[in-house]
Every structure is written in structure tokens, then in C-alpha cells.
Design a protein around this motif. Sequence first.
Motif, PDB file in Angstrom:
ATOM      1  N   MET A 187      44.902  13.346  57.082  1.00  0.00           N
ATOM      2  CA  MET A 187      44.503  12.516  58.206  1.00  0.00           C
ATOM      3  C   MET A 187      43.266  11.663  57.890  1.00  0.00           C
ATOM      4  O   MET A 187      43.269  10.487  58.207  1.00  0.00           O
ATOM      5  CB  MET A 187      44.257  13.420  59.419  1.00  0.00           C
ATOM      6  CG  MET A 187      43.990  12.654  60.656  1.00  0.00           C
ATOM      7  SD  MET A 187      45.483  11.872  61.211  1.00  0.00           S
ATOM      8  CE  MET A 187      45.323  12.031  62.910  1.00  0.00           C
ATOM      9  N   PRO A 188      42.188  12.231  57.298  1.00  0.00           N
ATOM     10  CA  PRO A 188      41.025  11.410  56.970  1.00  0.00           C
ATOM     11  C   PRO A 188      41.353  10.299  55.981  1.00  0.00           C
ATOM     12  O   PRO A 188      40.766   9.222  56.033  1.00  0.00           O
ATOM     13  CB  PRO A 188      40.022  12.388  56.380  1.00  0.00           C
ATOM     14  CG  PRO A 188      40.475  13.750  56.757  1.00  0.00           C
ATOM     15  CD  PRO A 188      41.935  13.648  57.030  1.00  0.00           C
ATOM     16  N   VAL A 189      42.298  10.533  55.069  1.00  0.00           N
ATOM     17  CA  VAL A 189      42.684   9.500  54.099  1.00  0.00           C
ATOM     18  C   VAL A 189      43.349   8.333  54.826  1.00  0.00           C
ATOM     19  O   VAL A 189      43.075   7.164  54.534  1.00  0.00           O
ATOM     20  CB  VAL A 189      43.603  10.097  53.008  1.00  0.00           C
ATOM     21  CG1 VAL A 189      44.158   9.010  52.115  1.00  0.00           C
ATOM     22  CG2 VAL A 189      42.861  11.136  52.195  1.00  0.00           C
ATOM     23  N   ALA A 190      44.211   8.626  55.763  1.00  0.00           N
ATOM     24  CA  ALA A 190      44.917   7.587  56.520  1.00  0.00           C
ATOM     25  C   ALA A 190      43.923   6.750  57.331  1.00  0.00           C
ATOM     26  O   ALA A 190      44.035   5.521  57.405  1.00  0.00           O
ATOM     27  CB  ALA A 190      45.960   8.210  57.430  1.00  0.00           C
ATOM     28  N   VAL A 191      42.944   7.391  57.931  1.00  0.00           N
ATOM     29  CA  VAL A 191      41.919   6.668  58.700  1.00  0.00           C
ATOM     30  C   VAL A 191      41.105   5.781  57.762  1.00  0.00           C
ATOM     31  O   VAL A 191      40.812   4.621  58.060  1.00  0.00           O
ATOM     32  CB  VAL A 191      41.008   7.659  59.467  1.00  0.00           C
ATOM     33  CG1 VAL A 191      39.837   6.942  60.102  1.00  0.00           C
ATOM     34  CG2 VAL A 191      41.810   8.403  60.519  1.00  0.00           C
ATOM     35  N   GLY A 192      40.754   6.320  56.593  1.00  0.00           N
ATOM     36  CA  GLY A 192      39.989   5.543  55.608  1.00  0.00           C
ATOM     37  C   GLY A 192      40.759   4.332  55.135  1.00  0.00           C
ATOM     38  O   GLY A 192      40.215   3.222  55.014  1.00  0.00           O
ATOM     39  N   VAL A 193      42.061   4.489  54.854  1.00  0.00           N
ATOM     40  CA  VAL A 193      42.911   3.375  54.426  1.00  0.00           C
ATOM     41  C   VAL A 193      43.021   2.342  55.541  1.00  0.00           C
ATOM     42  O   VAL A 193      42.945   1.130  55.306  1.00  0.00           O
ATOM     43  CB  VAL A 193      44.300   3.889  53.977  1.00  0.00           C
ATOM     44  CG1 VAL A 193      45.275   2.732  53.788  1.00  0.00           C
ATOM     45  CG2 VAL A 193      44.176   4.706  52.707  1.00  0.00           C
ATOM     46  N   ALA A 194      43.172   2.784  56.775  1.00  0.00           N
ATOM     47  CA  ALA A 194      43.277   1.869  57.919  1.00  0.00           C
ATOM     48  C   ALA A 194      41.989   1.067  58.089  1.00  0.00           C
ATOM     49  O   ALA A 194      42.023  -0.146  58.337  1.00  0.00           O
ATOM     50  CB  ALA A 194      43.591   2.651  59.185  1.00  0.00           C
ATOM     51  N   ILE A 195      40.859   1.719  57.918  1.00  0.00           N
ATOM     52  CA  ILE A 195      39.571   1.016  58.039  1.00  0.00           C
ATOM     53  C   ILE A 195      39.422  -0.008  56.917  1.00  0.00           C
ATOM     54  O   ILE A 195      39.011  -1.152  57.147  1.00  0.00           O
ATOM     55  CB  ILE A 195      38.401   2.023  58.051  1.00  0.00           C
ATOM     56  CG1 ILE A 195      38.414   2.824  59.353  1.00  0.00           C
ATOM     57  CG2 ILE A 195      37.065   1.323  57.859  1.00  0.00           C
ATOM     58  CD1 ILE A 195      37.422   3.970  59.396  1.00  0.00           C
ATOM     59  N   ILE A 196      39.782   0.377  55.708  1.00  0.00           N
ATOM     60  CA  ILE A 196      39.689  -0.554  54.569  1.00  0.00           C
ATOM     61  C   ILE A 196      40.600  -1.755  54.786  1.00  0.00           C
ATOM     62  O   ILE A 196      40.195  -2.903  54.572  1.00  0.00           O
ATOM     63  CB  ILE A 196      40.004   0.181  53.243  1.00  0.00           C
ATOM     64  CG1 ILE A 196      38.861   1.136  52.906  1.00  0.00           C
ATOM     65  CG2 ILE A 196      40.220  -0.817  52.110  1.00  0.00           C
ATOM     66  CD1 ILE A 196      39.139   2.059  51.739  1.00  0.00           C
ATOM     67  N   LEU A 197      41.836  -1.510  55.234  1.00  0.00           N
ATOM     68  CA  LEU A 197      42.767  -2.614  55.498  1.00  0.00           C
ATOM     69  C   LEU A 197      42.240  -3.526  56.602  1.00  0.00           C
ATOM     70  O   LEU A 197      42.352  -4.749  56.514  1.00  0.00           O
ATOM     71  CB  LEU A 197      44.145  -2.070  55.851  1.00  0.00           C
ATOM     72  CG  LEU A 197      44.945  -1.462  54.687  1.00  0.00           C
ATOM     73  CD1 LEU A 197      46.254  -0.861  55.198  1.00  0.00           C
ATOM     74  CD2 LEU A 197      45.211  -2.507  53.631  1.00  0.00           C
ATOM     75  N   ALA A 198      41.673  -2.938  57.629  1.00  0.00           N
ATOM     76  CA  ALA A 198      41.112  -3.736  58.724  1.00  0.00           C
ATOM     77  C   ALA A 198      39.954  -4.595  58.219  1.00  0.00           C
ATOM     78  O   ALA A 198      39.837  -5.779  58.559  1.00  0.00           O
ATOM     79  CB  ALA A 198      40.655  -2.833  59.859  1.00  0.00           C
ATOM     80  N   LEU A 199      39.084  -4.034  57.399  1.00  0.00           N
ATOM     81  CA  LEU A 199      37.948  -4.788  56.856  1.00  0.00           C
ATOM     82  C   LEU A 199      38.402  -5.904  55.917  1.00  0.00           C
ATOM     83  O   LEU A 199      37.867  -7.010  55.944  1.00  0.00           O
ATOM     84  CB  LEU A 199      36.973  -3.843  56.143  1.00  0.00           C
ATOM     85  CG  LEU A 199      36.172  -2.907  57.046  1.00  0.00           C
ATOM     86  CD1 LEU A 199      35.346  -1.928  56.214  1.00  0.00           C
ATOM     87  CD2 LEU A 199      35.275  -3.702  57.989  1.00  0.00           C
TER      88      LEU A 199
END
Length: 156
Positions: free
Chosen positions: A1-13
Amino acid sequence: MPVAVGVAIILALVGLGGWLGYRVHQDRQVQAQRSLYVQVARQTAINLTTISYTEVDADIKRVLDSATGAFHDEFQNRSQPFVEVVKKVQSKSEGTIAEAGLLSYTHGQAQVLVAVSVKTSMGAAPADQEPRHWRMRLTVDKTGDSAKVSNVEFVP
């Protein structure tokens, strides 16, 4: 779950950075286009007001090179009688730009207001006459990668 959130934040940025970069690029293009319109209007106003009887043919060519459409055709049609008068009275005029600003702008055309100060001398007349101050509204059309003046109006 933390990896998915991190990837989503990176993609958003990355997406936000890309969008901001695109907007900056667009703004620079618009500013460059507006600057081109004002520069072409300034130069054409100088060309129209700086004419010497010793170089009148080159002066007329400079105006025609920066003109398009009906303004070009009308100026060309009236240029020969104008040249004859300028040579006959040995007229010299020198224009300087006091101010220039964009009045309106679309993607392919702009209206530019230019304030010009013009010193004129003629043959035997004294050269120390007061300059005349004129305001011109120039319509500048985009023509390929450059721009040319399609109309000139003197405004009060």
C-alpha cells in the motif's frame, strides 16, 4: 500500500510539473508574439517618418517591405508622386518613437499604438523647427514566421 501511494504521488508531481512547464512555454510564445507585433509597428512608424530626399527610393522600399495587404498597395500606388515632392522640396524627416504599446491582440493580428516625434527640414527652410508629435494606430498581421503592417491610422 505505501508503494502504491508513493507511485501515485510521484505520478501526480510529474504530471503537475509537465503541465506547469507547458504553461510556461505557452506564455513565452504569447509574449514573444506580442513583442514581435510591437517591434514591427515601432519599426514601421520609424520607416514612415524617417525619409530623406537623398535616399527616398530606399526609404520607400523599407516601408513597402514591412507592409502587406491594402496598406501596401495604397502606399505603393501613392509613392511615386510622394517621391517627386520629397525630391523637389529637398525634404528630410527623422522620426523617433516616444512610446509604443499593444492595444489589442489576437493570434494572427494586433493593434499597436505608437507615439512618434518627427523633425522635418526642407531645402531652404531653417532646420531648427519644433518636432511634430503624432500618434499612429498600426494593424500588424502575422505573415508566416514574421509580421507586417496592414493598416496605419493617425489618431488624435
